[in-house]
Write a protein that holds these residues in place. Structure first.
Motif, mmCIF file in Angstrom:
data_model
loop_
_atom_site.group_PDB
_atom_site.id
_atom_site.type_symbol
_atom_site.label_atom_id
_atom_site.label_comp_id
_atom_site.label_asym_id
_atom_site.label_seq_id
_atom_site.Cartn_x
_atom_site.Cartn_y
_atom_site.Cartn_z
ATOM 1 N N ASN A 141 9.405 -9.630 4.540
ATOM 2 C CA ASN A 141 8.642 -9.362 5.764
ATOM 3 C C ASN A 141 8.378 -10.643 6.566
ATOM 4 O O ASN A 141 8.354 -10.635 7.790
ATOM 5 N N GLU A 142 8.203 -11.760 5.835
ATOM 6 C CA GLU A 142 7.975 -13.042 6.530
ATOM 7 C C GLU A 142 9.168 -13.436 7.393
ATOM 8 O O GLU A 142 9.059 -14.223 8.309
ATOM 9 N N HIS A 143 10.342 -12.894 7.037
ATOM 10 C CA HIS A 143 11.548 -13.167 7.841
ATOM 11 C C HIS A 143 11.853 -12.011 8.793
ATOM 12 O O HIS A 143 12.927 -11.974 9.399
ATOM 13 N N GLY A 144 10.959 -11.050 8.866
ATOM 14 C CA GLY A 144 11.179 -9.899 9.755
ATOM 15 C C GLY A 144 12.139 -8.870 9.181
ATOM 16 O O GLY A 144 12.634 -8.009 9.900
ATOM 17 N N ILE A 145 12.403 -8.962 7.864
ATOM 18 C CA ILE A 145 13.357 -8.011 7.261
ATOM 19 C C ILE A 145 12.580 -6.824 6.687
ATOM 20 O O ILE A 145 11.686 -7.009 5.851
ATOM 21 N N CYS A 146 12.926 -5.626 7.127
ATOM 22 C CA CYS A 146 12.229 -4.413 6.668
ATOM 23 C C CYS A 146 13.112 -3.627 5.707
ATOM 24 O O CYS A 146 14.254 -3.307 6.036
ATOM 25 N N ALA A 147 12.557 -3.338 4.533
ATOM 26 C CA ALA A 147 13.246 -2.473 3.554
ATOM 27 C C ALA A 147 12.157 -1.752 2.773
ATOM 28 O O ALA A 147 10.990 -1.772 3.157
ATOM 29 N N SER A 148 12.536 -1.095 1.670
ATOM 30 C CA SER A 148 11.539 -0.397 0.846
ATOM 31 C C SER A 148 11.688 -0.817 -0.602
ATOM 32 O O SER A 148 12.770 -1.235 -1.013
ATOM 33 N N SER A 149 10.610 -0.633 -1.367
ATOM 34 C CA SER A 149 10.731 -0.955 -2.797
ATOM 35 C C SER A 149 10.704 0.341 -3.599
ATOM 36 O O SER A 149 10.239 1.375 -3.136
ATOM 37 N N GLY A 150 11.207 0.241 -4.801
ATOM 38 C CA GLY A 150 11.278 1.422 -5.670
ATOM 39 C C GLY A 150 10.061 1.569 -6.544
ATOM 40 O O GLY A 150 10.083 2.282 -7.531
ATOM 41 N N SER A 151 8.987 0.877 -6.195
ATOM 42 C CA SER A 151 7.763 1.116 -6.952
ATOM 43 C C SER A 151 6.662 1.447 -5.955
ATOM 44 O O SER A 151 6.698 1.043 -4.799
ATOM 45 N N ALA A 152 5.702 2.202 -6.416
ATOM 46 C CA ALA A 152 4.619 2.593 -5.517
ATOM 47 C C ALA A 152 3.305 2.313 -6.206
ATOM 48 O O ALA A 152 3.180 2.486 -7.415
ATOM 49 N N CYS A 153 2.357 1.855 -5.421
ATOM 50 C CA CYS A 153 1.060 1.526 -6.002
ATOM 51 C C CYS A 153 0.256 2.816 -6.211
ATOM 52 O O CYS A 153 -0.144 3.461 -5.263
ATOM 53 N N THR A 154 0.120 3.214 -7.458
ATOM 54 C CA THR A 154 -0.654 4.433 -7.758
ATOM 55 C C THR A 154 -1.823 4.038 -8.646
ATOM 56 O O THR A 154 -1.631 3.370 -9.644
ATOM 57 N N SER A 155 -2.976 4.475 -8.304
ATOM 58 C CA SER A 155 -4.218 4.184 -9.030
ATOM 59 C C SER A 155 -4.302 2.724 -9.474
ATOM 60 O O SER A 155 -4.567 2.444 -10.641
ATOM 61 N N GLY A 156 -4.007 1.843 -8.568
ATOM 62 C CA GLY A 156 -4.188 0.428 -8.839
ATOM 63 C C GLY A 156 -3.096 -0.213 -9.679
ATOM 64 O O GLY A 156 -3.081 -1.411 -9.865
ATOM 65 N N SER A 157 -2.152 0.574 -10.186
ATOM 66 C CA SER A 157 -1.079 -0.058 -10.963
ATOM 67 C C SER A 157 0.260 0.263 -10.311
ATOM 68 O O SER A 157 0.423 1.314 -9.690
ATOM 69 N N LEU A 158 1.194 -0.646 -10.442
ATOM 70 C CA LEU A 158 2.493 -0.425 -9.819
ATOM 71 C C LEU A 158 3.357 0.444 -10.726
ATOM 72 O O LEU A 158 3.657 0.079 -11.846
ATOM 73 N N GLN A 159 3.742 1.592 -10.221
ATOM 74 C CA GLN A 159 4.567 2.527 -10.997
ATOM 75 C C GLN A 159 5.982 2.515 -10.434
ATOM 76 O O GLN A 159 6.141 2.710 -9.240
#
Ligand code: PLP
Length: 393
Positions: A312-330
Protein backbone atom coordinates in the motif's frame (compact mmCIF):
# COMPACT_ATOMS: atom_id res chain seq x y z
CA UNK A 1 1.15 8.58 -5.76
CA UNK A 2 -0.67 6.72 -8.48
CA UNK A 3 -2.58 3.57 -7.72
CA UNK A 4 -1.69 0.21 -9.21
CA UNK A 5 -4.92 -1.69 -8.92
CA UNK A 6 -4.42 -5.45 -8.82
CA UNK A 7 -7.56 -6.25 -6.84
CA UNK A 8 -10.05 -6.77 -9.65
CA UNK A 9 -11.64 -9.85 -8.06
CA UNK A 10 -12.73 -7.53 -5.24
CA UNK A 11 -14.21 -5.00 -7.62
CA UNK A 12 -13.39 -3.36 -10.94
CA UNK A 13 -13.18 0.12 -12.35
CA UNK A 14 -16.39 1.16 -14.11
CA UNK A 15 -15.57 1.34 -17.81
CA UNK A 16 -15.73 4.82 -19.33
CA UNK A 17 -18.23 3.59 -21.93
CA UNK A 18 -20.39 2.11 -19.18
CA UNK A 19 -20.52 5.35 -17.22
CA UNK A 20 -21.38 7.30 -20.37
CA UNK A 21 -24.21 4.88 -21.18
CA UNK A 22 -25.60 5.30 -17.66
CA UNK A 23 -25.47 9.06 -17.17
CA UNK A 24 -28.56 10.07 -19.20
CA UNK A 25 -30.68 7.74 -17.04
CA UNK A 26 -29.83 9.71 -13.91
CA UNK A 27 -30.36 13.12 -15.49
CA UNK A 28 -32.86 13.34 -18.30
CA UNK A 29 -34.38 9.91 -18.78
CA UNK A 30 -35.48 9.25 -15.25
CA UNK A 31 -38.92 7.82 -16.07
CA UNK A 32 -40.19 4.66 -14.43
CA UNK A 33 -39.99 1.81 -16.95
CA UNK A 34 -43.37 0.51 -15.71
CA UNK A 35 -45.17 3.77 -16.55
CA UNK A 36 -47.72 3.93 -19.37
CA UNK A 37 -46.35 7.16 -20.88
CA UNK A 38 -43.71 7.35 -23.59
CA UNK A 39 -41.27 9.04 -21.21
CA UNK A 40 -41.13 5.85 -19.09
CA UNK A 41 -41.63 3.55 -22.04
CA UNK A 42 -38.37 4.62 -23.68
CA UNK A 43 -36.55 3.53 -20.53
CA UNK A 44 -38.28 0.14 -20.67
CA UNK A 45 -36.99 -0.20 -24.22
CA UNK A 46 -33.40 0.44 -23.03
CA UNK A 47 -33.83 -2.22 -20.34
CA UNK A 48 -34.94 -4.67 -23.02
CA UNK A 49 -31.78 -3.87 -24.95
CA UNK A 50 -29.62 -4.35 -21.85
CA UNK A 51 -31.25 -7.74 -21.26
CA UNK A 52 -30.38 -8.71 -24.81
CA UNK A 53 -26.76 -7.60 -24.32
CA UNK A 54 -26.44 -9.71 -21.17
CA UNK A 55 -28.10 -12.71 -22.83
CA UNK A 56 -25.75 -12.43 -25.82
CA UNK A 57 -22.66 -12.61 -23.58
CA UNK A 58 -23.69 -15.95 -22.08
CA UNK A 59 -25.63 -17.50 -24.97
CA UNK A 60 -28.96 -17.18 -23.15
CA UNK A 61 -32.43 -16.01 -24.11
CA UNK A 62 -33.35 -12.50 -22.91
CA UNK A 63 -36.30 -13.87 -20.93
CA UNK A 64 -33.90 -16.13 -19.00
CA UNK A 65 -32.20 -13.05 -17.47
CA UNK A 66 -33.45 -11.32 -14.33
CA UNK A 67 -31.77 -8.26 -12.90
CA UNK A 68 -30.99 -8.35 -9.17
CA UNK A 69 -29.11 -6.07 -6.76
CA UNK A 70 -25.85 -8.08 -6.61
CA UNK A 71 -24.19 -11.48 -6.85
CA UNK A 72 -25.15 -12.24 -3.27
CA UNK A 73 -28.82 -11.70 -3.99
CA UNK A 74 -28.62 -13.88 -7.10
CA UNK A 75 -26.98 -16.72 -5.12
CA UNK A 76 -29.54 -16.44 -2.33
CA UNK A 77 -32.47 -16.26 -4.76
CA UNK A 78 -31.30 -19.38 -6.63
CA UNK A 79 -30.89 -21.56 -3.53
CA UNK A 80 -34.06 -20.34 -1.85
CA UNK A 81 -36.07 -20.87 -5.03
CA UNK A 82 -34.84 -24.46 -5.32
CA UNK A 83 -35.91 -25.14 -1.74
CA UNK A 84 -39.26 -23.42 -2.18
CA UNK A 85 -40.12 -25.24 -5.40
CA UNK A 86 -39.02 -28.63 -3.99
CA UNK A 87 -40.36 -28.40 -0.45
CA UNK A 88 -40.08 -32.14 0.17
CA UNK A 89 -36.30 -32.08 -0.35
CA UNK A 90 -33.98 -30.96 2.46
CA UNK A 91 -30.46 -31.57 1.16
CA UNK A 92 -28.07 -29.08 -0.50
CA UNK A 93 -24.69 -29.94 -1.98
CA UNK A 94 -22.05 -27.26 -2.36
CA UNK A 95 -18.27 -27.04 -1.89
CA UNK A 96 -15.90 -25.99 0.87
CA UNK A 97 -14.48 -23.14 -1.19
CA UNK A 98 -17.64 -21.23 -2.13
CA UNK A 99 -18.01 -17.50 -1.54
CA UNK A 100 -19.84 -16.58 1.70
CA UNK A 101 -22.86 -15.66 -0.45
CA UNK A 102 -23.41 -19.42 -0.73
CA UNK A 103 -21.50 -20.78 2.26
CA UNK A 104 -22.96 -18.53 4.91
CA UNK A 105 -26.44 -18.95 3.44
CA UNK A 106 -26.07 -22.75 3.58
CA UNK A 107 -24.72 -22.56 7.13
CA UNK A 108 -27.81 -20.58 8.03
CA UNK A 109 -30.10 -23.06 6.27
CA UNK A 110 -28.33 -25.80 8.21
CA UNK A 111 -29.77 -24.32 11.38
CA UNK A 112 -33.25 -24.48 9.84
CA UNK A 113 -33.45 -28.20 9.23
CA UNK A 114 -31.55 -28.52 5.95
CA UNK A 115 -28.68 -30.95 5.52
CA UNK A 116 -25.64 -29.40 3.86
CA UNK A 117 -22.85 -31.37 2.17
CA UNK A 118 -19.73 -29.36 1.40
CA UNK A 119 -17.61 -31.21 -1.13
CA UNK A 120 -13.87 -31.15 -0.41
CA UNK A 121 -11.15 -30.02 -2.82
CA UNK A 122 -7.62 -31.37 -3.17
CA UNK A 123 -4.39 -29.50 -2.45
CA UNK A 124 -4.69 -27.71 -5.80
CA UNK A 125 -8.27 -26.63 -5.16
CA UNK A 126 -9.63 -29.20 -7.63
CA UNK A 127 -13.02 -30.82 -7.12
CA UNK A 128 -13.42 -34.57 -7.51
CA UNK A 129 -16.66 -35.21 -9.38
CA UNK A 130 -16.80 -38.76 -7.98
CA UNK A 131 -17.50 -37.20 -4.60
CA UNK A 132 -20.37 -35.28 -6.14
CA UNK A 133 -21.81 -38.47 -7.63
CA UNK A 134 -21.61 -40.22 -4.26
CA UNK A 135 -23.15 -37.30 -2.35
CA UNK A 136 -26.40 -36.97 -4.31
CA UNK A 137 -29.42 -38.57 -2.67
CA UNK A 138 -33.18 -38.64 -3.41
CA UNK A 139 -33.43 -35.84 -0.83
CA UNK A 140 -31.09 -33.45 -2.72
CA UNK A 141 -32.87 -30.29 -3.91
CA UNK A 142 -29.96 -28.42 -5.46
CA UNK A 143 -26.24 -28.60 -6.15
CA UNK A 144 -24.46 -25.23 -6.15
CA UNK A 145 -20.83 -25.11 -7.27
CA UNK A 146 -18.90 -21.99 -8.20
CA UNK A 147 -17.48 -21.72 -11.71
CA UNK A 148 -14.28 -19.79 -10.91
CA UNK A 149 -12.88 -19.34 -7.43
CA UNK A 150 -12.51 -15.73 -6.30
CA UNK A 151 -9.34 -16.38 -4.27
CA UNK A 152 -7.33 -18.78 -6.42
CA UNK A 153 -9.01 -18.47 -9.81
CA UNK A 154 -9.34 -22.27 -9.99
CA UNK A 155 -12.08 -23.27 -12.44
CA UNK A 156 -14.50 -26.03 -11.50
CA UNK A 157 -15.87 -28.37 -14.21
CA UNK A 158 -19.37 -27.06 -13.67
CA UNK A 159 -20.70 -28.05 -17.08
CA UNK A 160 -19.73 -31.67 -16.47
CA UNK A 161 -21.13 -31.45 -12.94
CA UNK A 162 -24.42 -29.98 -14.21
CA UNK A 163 -24.85 -32.87 -16.65
CA UNK A 164 -24.32 -35.41 -13.84
CA UNK A 165 -26.71 -33.60 -11.53
CA UNK A 166 -29.39 -33.28 -14.22
CA UNK A 167 -29.39 -37.01 -14.85
CA UNK A 168 -30.57 -37.38 -11.27
CA UNK A 169 -33.34 -34.79 -11.69
CA UNK A 170 -31.64 -32.36 -9.28
CA UNK A 171 -31.31 -28.60 -9.90
CA UNK A 172 -27.87 -27.16 -10.62
CA UNK A 173 -26.77 -23.61 -9.82
CA UNK A 174 -23.39 -22.01 -10.41
CA UNK A 175 -21.91 -18.84 -9.00
CA UNK A 176 -20.28 -17.39 -12.11
CA UNK A 177 -19.54 -14.02 -10.49
CA UNK A 178 -15.79 -14.26 -11.14
CA UNK A 179 -16.08 -16.12 -14.43
CA UNK A 180 -18.42 -13.97 -16.49
CA UNK A 181 -16.57 -11.88 -19.01
CA UNK A 182 -13.28 -13.71 -18.37
CA UNK A 183 -13.92 -17.06 -20.04
CA UNK A 184 -16.58 -17.99 -22.60
CA UNK A 185 -19.97 -19.09 -21.25
CA UNK A 186 -22.58 -20.58 -23.54
CA UNK A 187 -25.76 -21.59 -21.79
CA UNK A 188 -27.03 -23.27 -24.96
CA UNK A 189 -24.34 -25.91 -24.52
CA UNK A 190 -24.79 -26.90 -20.88
CA UNK A 191 -27.41 -28.12 -18.42
CA UNK A 192 -26.93 -25.42 -15.77
CA UNK A 193 -30.35 -24.34 -14.45
CA UNK A 194 -29.37 -21.12 -12.68
CA UNK A 195 -26.29 -18.90 -12.82
CA UNK A 196 -25.27 -15.80 -10.84
CA UNK A 197 -23.43 -12.75 -12.15
CA UNK A 198 -22.34 -9.53 -10.43
CA UNK A 199 -21.95 -6.27 -12.35
CA UNK A 200 -19.08 -4.79 -10.38
CA UNK A 201 -16.74 -7.67 -11.27
CA UNK A 202 -16.93 -6.83 -14.96
CA UNK A 203 -16.56 -3.06 -15.11
CA UNK A 204 -20.21 -2.21 -14.37
CA UNK A 205 -21.21 -0.48 -11.12
CA UNK A 206 -21.74 -2.04 -7.72
CA UNK A 207 -25.29 -2.92 -6.71
CA UNK A 208 -26.41 -4.70 -9.86
CA UNK A 209 -26.47 -8.42 -10.54
CA UNK A 210 -28.08 -11.04 -12.72
CA UNK A 211 -29.70 -14.35 -12.10
CA UNK A 212 -29.98 -16.53 -15.18
CA UNK A 213 -32.90 -18.97 -14.92
CA UNK A 214 -33.16 -21.56 -17.67
CA UNK A 215 -36.49 -21.46 -19.51
CA UNK A 216 -38.85 -24.01 -17.97
CA UNK A 217 -37.15 -23.99 -14.55
CA UNK A 218 -39.68 -23.45 -11.79
CA UNK A 219 -38.81 -20.29 -9.87
CA UNK A 220 -40.06 -18.92 -6.60
CA UNK A 221 -39.20 -15.21 -6.22
CA UNK A 222 -36.98 -13.98 -3.43
CA UNK A 223 -38.36 -10.42 -3.56
CA UNK A 224 -42.12 -10.27 -3.89
CA UNK A 225 -43.72 -7.01 -4.96
CA UNK A 226 -44.65 -5.46 -8.30
CA UNK A 227 -44.76 -7.09 -11.70
CA UNK A 228 -41.18 -6.25 -12.62
CA UNK A 229 -38.93 -8.93 -14.14
CA UNK A 230 -42.01 -10.98 -15.07
CA UNK A 231 -42.90 -11.20 -11.39
CA UNK A 232 -39.67 -12.97 -10.61
CA UNK A 233 -38.13 -10.01 -8.78
CA UNK A 234 -40.29 -7.18 -7.49
CA UNK A 235 -38.94 -3.64 -7.12
CA UNK A 236 -38.51 -0.69 -9.47
CA UNK A 237 -35.59 -1.42 -11.74
CA UNK A 238 -32.17 0.11 -11.06
CA UNK A 239 -32.33 1.58 -14.54
CA UNK A 240 -28.93 3.30 -14.91
CA UNK A 241 -27.10 0.27 -13.52
CA UNK A 242 -29.02 -2.17 -15.71
CA UNK A 243 -28.13 -0.12 -18.76
CA UNK A 244 -24.52 0.08 -17.56
CA UNK A 245 -24.37 -3.66 -17.06
CA UNK A 246 -25.75 -4.25 -20.54
CA UNK A 247 -22.94 -2.09 -21.94
CA UNK A 248 -20.37 -3.86 -19.74
CA UNK A 249 -21.51 -7.23 -21.12
CA UNK A 250 -21.21 -5.94 -24.67
CA UNK A 251 -17.65 -4.76 -23.90
CA UNK A 252 -16.81 -8.04 -22.13
CA UNK A 253 -17.80 -10.02 -25.20
CA UNK A 254 -15.49 -7.80 -27.24
CA UNK A 255 -12.63 -7.91 -24.72
CA UNK A 256 -12.71 -11.59 -23.84
CA UNK A 257 -9.87 -12.45 -26.16
CA UNK A 258 -7.79 -9.60 -24.75
CA UNK A 259 -8.50 -10.92 -21.26
CA UNK A 260 -7.22 -14.31 -22.33
CA UNK A 261 -4.05 -13.14 -24.04
CA UNK A 262 -3.02 -9.69 -22.79
CA UNK A 263 -4.20 -10.00 -19.16
CA UNK A 264 -3.05 -13.60 -18.88
CA UNK A 265 0.34 -12.57 -20.28
CA UNK A 266 0.72 -9.87 -17.62
CA UNK A 267 -0.46 -12.25 -14.87
CA UNK A 268 1.98 -14.95 -15.98
CA UNK A 269 4.87 -12.48 -16.08
CA UNK A 270 4.08 -11.19 -12.60
CA UNK A 271 3.77 -14.70 -11.20
CA UNK A 272 6.90 -16.07 -12.85
CA UNK A 273 9.05 -13.13 -11.81
CA UNK A 274 7.84 -13.17 -8.22
CA UNK A 275 8.48 -16.91 -7.89
CA UNK A 276 11.94 -16.47 -9.40
CA UNK A 277 12.95 -13.48 -7.31
CA UNK A 278 11.46 -14.40 -3.94
CA UNK A 279 12.59 -17.56 -2.13
CA UNK A 280 9.96 -19.73 -0.54
CA UNK A 281 7.09 -18.33 -2.49
CA UNK A 282 4.57 -20.54 -4.27
CA UNK A 283 1.32 -20.38 -6.17
CA UNK A 284 -1.83 -21.66 -4.48
CA UNK A 285 -4.20 -23.59 -6.70
CA UNK A 286 -4.17 -25.41 -10.00
CA UNK A 287 -2.30 -23.32 -12.56
CA UNK A 288 -3.55 -25.18 -15.62
CA UNK A 289 -7.24 -24.53 -15.24
CA UNK A 290 -7.49 -21.04 -13.87
CA UNK A 291 -9.09 -17.66 -14.55
CA UNK A 292 -6.70 -15.67 -16.76
CA UNK A 293 -6.46 -12.69 -14.41
CA UNK A 294 -5.80 -14.30 -11.02
CA UNK A 295 -2.77 -15.54 -9.13
CA UNK A 296 -2.65 -16.37 -5.44
CA UNK A 297 0.91 -16.46 -4.12
CA UNK A 298 2.09 -17.45 -0.65
CA UNK A 299 5.23 -16.08 0.94
CA UNK A 300 6.31 -18.32 3.76
CA UNK A 301 6.71 -16.92 7.29
CA UNK A 302 5.18 -13.50 6.68
CA UNK A 303 1.72 -12.12 7.38
CA UNK A 304 -0.45 -11.27 4.39
CA UNK A 305 -1.80 -8.19 6.13
CA UNK A 306 1.72 -6.86 6.71
CA UNK A 307 2.59 -7.46 3.07
CA UNK A 308 -0.51 -5.54 2.00
CA UNK A 309 0.42 -2.60 4.21
CA UNK A 310 3.87 -2.31 2.67
CA UNK A 311 2.45 -2.75 -0.83
CA UNK A 312 0.00 0.00 0.00
CA UNK A 313 2.92 2.35 0.69
CA UNK A 314 3.78 1.99 -3.00
CA UNK A 315 0.17 2.42 -4.10
CA UNK A 316 -0.18 -1.28 -4.96
CA UNK A 317 -3.63 -2.71 -4.20
CA UNK A 318 -4.21 -6.44 -3.78
CA UNK A 319 -5.88 -8.77 -1.25
CA UNK A 320 -4.61 -11.19 1.35
CA UNK A 321 -5.80 -14.71 2.00
CA UNK A 322 -6.26 -14.17 5.68
CA UNK A 323 -8.97 -12.26 7.44
CA UNK A 324 -8.98 -10.76 10.87
CA UNK A 325 -11.66 -12.62 12.82
CA UNK A 326 -12.19 -12.08 16.53
CA UNK A 327 -8.82 -10.45 16.93
CA UNK A 328 -6.82 -13.30 15.41
CA UNK A 329 -5.70 -13.71 11.83
CA UNK A 330 -7.41 -16.70 10.25
CA UNK A 331 -6.24 -18.06 6.92
CA UNK A 332 -9.03 -18.07 4.34
CA UNK A 333 -11.44 -21.00 4.24
CA UNK A 334 -10.35 -21.64 0.64
CA UNK A 335 -6.68 -22.11 1.53
CA UNK A 336 -7.64 -24.15 4.59
CA UNK A 337 -9.83 -26.41 2.44
CA UNK A 338 -6.81 -26.95 0.19
CA UNK A 339 -4.67 -27.87 3.18
CA UNK A 340 -2.16 -25.08 2.50
CA UNK A 341 0.34 -25.23 5.42
CA UNK A 342 -0.24 -22.67 8.13
CA UNK A 343 3.05 -20.84 7.52
CA UNK A 344 2.16 -20.45 3.83
CA UNK A 345 -1.56 -19.72 4.17
CA UNK A 346 -0.94 -16.72 6.42
CA UNK A 347 1.31 -15.02 3.91
CA UNK A 348 -0.83 -15.34 0.83
CA UNK A 349 -1.60 -12.50 -1.54
CA UNK A 350 -4.16 -12.52 -4.32
CA UNK A 351 -3.24 -10.45 -7.34
CA UNK A 352 -6.16 -10.01 -9.74
CA UNK A 353 -5.64 -8.05 -12.93
CA UNK A 354 -7.82 -6.43 -15.58
CA UNK A 355 -7.51 -5.12 -19.11
CA UNK A 356 -6.72 -1.70 -17.63
CA UNK A 357 -3.39 -2.84 -16.15
CA UNK A 358 -0.21 -2.05 -18.02
CA UNK A 359 3.12 -3.80 -18.40
CA UNK A 360 4.78 -0.82 -16.71
CA UNK A 361 2.64 -1.38 -13.62
CA UNK A 362 3.50 -5.06 -13.52
CA UNK A 363 7.22 -4.26 -13.83
CA UNK A 364 6.88 -1.83 -10.93
CA UNK A 365 5.27 -4.50 -8.74
CA UNK A 366 7.90 -7.06 -9.71
CA UNK A 367 10.54 -4.52 -8.71
CA UNK A 368 9.01 -3.75 -5.30
CA UNK A 369 7.86 -7.15 -4.05
CA UNK A 370 11.25 -8.76 -3.22
CA UNK A 371 12.27 -5.90 -0.91
CA UNK A 372 8.88 -5.95 0.81
CA UNK A 373 9.10 -9.65 1.60
CA UNK A 374 12.76 -9.41 2.61
CA UNK A 375 12.00 -6.56 5.00
CA UNK A 376 9.18 -8.50 6.67
CA UNK A 377 11.15 -11.70 6.87
CA UNK A 378 13.96 -9.77 8.51
CA UNK A 379 11.53 -9.02 11.34
CA UNK A 380 10.07 -12.53 11.55
CA UNK A 381 11.42 -14.80 14.30
CA UNK A 382 9.90 -17.78 12.46
CA UNK A 383 11.73 -16.99 9.24
CA UNK A 384 15.03 -16.48 11.01
CA UNK A 385 14.73 -19.71 13.00
CA UNK A 386 13.66 -21.61 9.88
CA UNK A 387 16.70 -20.63 7.87
CA UNK A 388 19.12 -23.47 8.54
CA UNK A 389 16.45 -26.02 7.61
CA UNK A 390 15.39 -24.28 4.40
CA UNK A 391 16.90 -26.05 1.43
CA UNK A 392 14.04 -26.23 -1.03
CA UNK A 393 14.82 -23.07 -2.98
N1 PLP B 1 -19.62 -14.86 -5.50
C1 PLP B 1 -18.32 -14.67 -5.71
C2 PLP B 1 -17.50 -15.80 -6.25
C3 PLP B 1 -17.72 -13.45 -5.44
O1 PLP B 1 -16.41 -13.28 -5.63
C4 PLP B 1 -18.52 -12.40 -4.93
C5 PLP B 1 -17.92 -11.10 -4.57
O2 PLP B 1 -16.76 -11.01 -4.23
C6 PLP B 1 -19.89 -12.63 -4.73
C7 PLP B 1 -20.41 -13.88 -5.04
C8 PLP B 1 -20.80 -11.58 -4.21
O3 PLP B 1 -21.09 -10.62 -5.20
P1 PLP B 1 -21.66 -9.18 -4.77
O4 PLP B 1 -20.52 -8.42 -4.21
O5 PLP B 1 -22.17 -8.59 -6.05
O6 PLP B 1 -22.74 -9.42 -3.81
Amino acid sequence: MSVIYLDNNATTEVAKEVLEAMLPYFRDLYGNPSSMHTFGGQVAQKIREAREQVAALIGALPEEIIFTSCGTESDNAAIRSALATRPDKKHIITSRVEHPAIRALCANLGTHGYKITELPVDKNGILDLENLEKSMTPDTAIVSLMWGNNETGVIFPVEEAAAMVHKRGILFHTDAVQTTGKIPINMKKNAIDMLSISGHKLHAPKGIGILYIRRGTKFSPFLIGGHQERERRGGTENTPSIIGLGKACELAAKNMEKENTYVKGLRDKLEKQILTKIPQSRVNGDTTNRLPNTTNISFEYVEGEAILLLMNEHGICASSGSACTSGSLQPSHVLRAMGVPFTMAHGSIRFSLSIYNTEKEIDFVIDKMPAIIERLRGMSPYWNSSQPACTNQ
